[in-house]
Design a protein around this motif. Sequence first.
Motif, PDB file in Angstrom:
ATOM      1  N   ARG A 194      -3.099  -7.951  -3.556  1.00 27.79           N
ATOM      2  CA  ARG A 194      -3.847  -8.358  -2.366  1.00 27.79           C
ATOM      3  C   ARG A 194      -3.139  -7.919  -1.083  1.00 27.79           C
ATOM      4  N   GLU A 195      -1.813  -8.081  -1.049  1.00 28.40           N
ATOM      5  CA  GLU A 195      -1.061  -7.700   0.148  1.00 28.40           C
ATOM      6  C   GLU A 195      -1.110  -6.195   0.391  1.00 28.40           C
ATOM      7  N   ARG A 196      -1.066  -5.417  -0.665  1.00 26.95           N
ATOM      8  CA  ARG A 196      -1.089  -3.957  -0.539  1.00 26.95           C
ATOM      9  C   ARG A 196      -2.485  -3.400  -0.322  1.00 26.95           C
ATOM     10  N   GLY A 197      -3.481  -4.188  -0.679  1.00 27.21           N
ATOM     11  CA  GLY A 197      -4.851  -3.692  -0.573  1.00 27.21           C
ATOM     12  C   GLY A 197      -5.123  -2.573  -1.552  1.00 27.21           C
ATOM     13  N   SER A 198      -4.449  -2.609  -2.707  1.00 24.06           N
ATOM     14  CA  SER A 198      -4.628  -1.554  -3.697  1.00 24.06           C
ATOM     15  C   SER A 198      -6.016  -1.638  -4.331  1.00 24.06           C
ATOM     16  N   ALA A 199      -6.439  -0.553  -4.926  1.00 22.72           N
ATOM     17  CA  ALA A 199      -7.774  -0.475  -5.516  1.00 22.72           C
ATOM     18  C   ALA A 199      -7.961  -1.514  -6.616  1.00 22.72           C
ATOM     19  N   PHE A 200      -6.981  -1.628  -7.508  1.00 30.41           N
ATOM     20  CA  PHE A 200      -7.063  -2.615  -8.572  1.00 30.41           C
ATOM     21  C   PHE A 200      -5.688  -2.856  -9.176  1.00 30.41           C
TER      22      PHE A 200
END
Length: 154
Positions: free
Chosen positions: A24-30
Amino acid sequence: MTRFDASDPTGRQKLFADAVTAHRERGSAFLTVEAELTDAEQARADDLADEAADEADPSDAGDDTTPPQVPWVQFAEQTVNLDCTDAELDRLKNLLAAFPEFRIDQLETPEEAEGTNVRITARADANRLAGFVERVFLTVYERPDDYRAWVVQL
């Protein structure tokens, strides 16, 4: 996040919660978590590999030539994604009774696949998601209590 695997219940719970938070903090795709094959599944995979190496024509092998698949769970935004056999899907539906904030949004069973892809809406905090992922591996995929889980995509 500095640790990417765990093999005891407390360690896995922390690993999963930390992975959700990092995702969530990184905003990664999944985020993808996998569980190692059980000893029996690994032995079957090894036997199938040995048989394939020995067979001139793989079609001559027995009916059960599909190697065991590594169980996995993905999380993106508010969606949990996983693949299930029919028996695993039944266990998943039973498990969801304990997680009322999680609900199945989509079931997809492609003709060429042997199972069903399940998408679940999960509006929950990192700890609740971690508890759900742990229960999926233990209950749905029937991993032993000491299974090792890996965060393989973050």
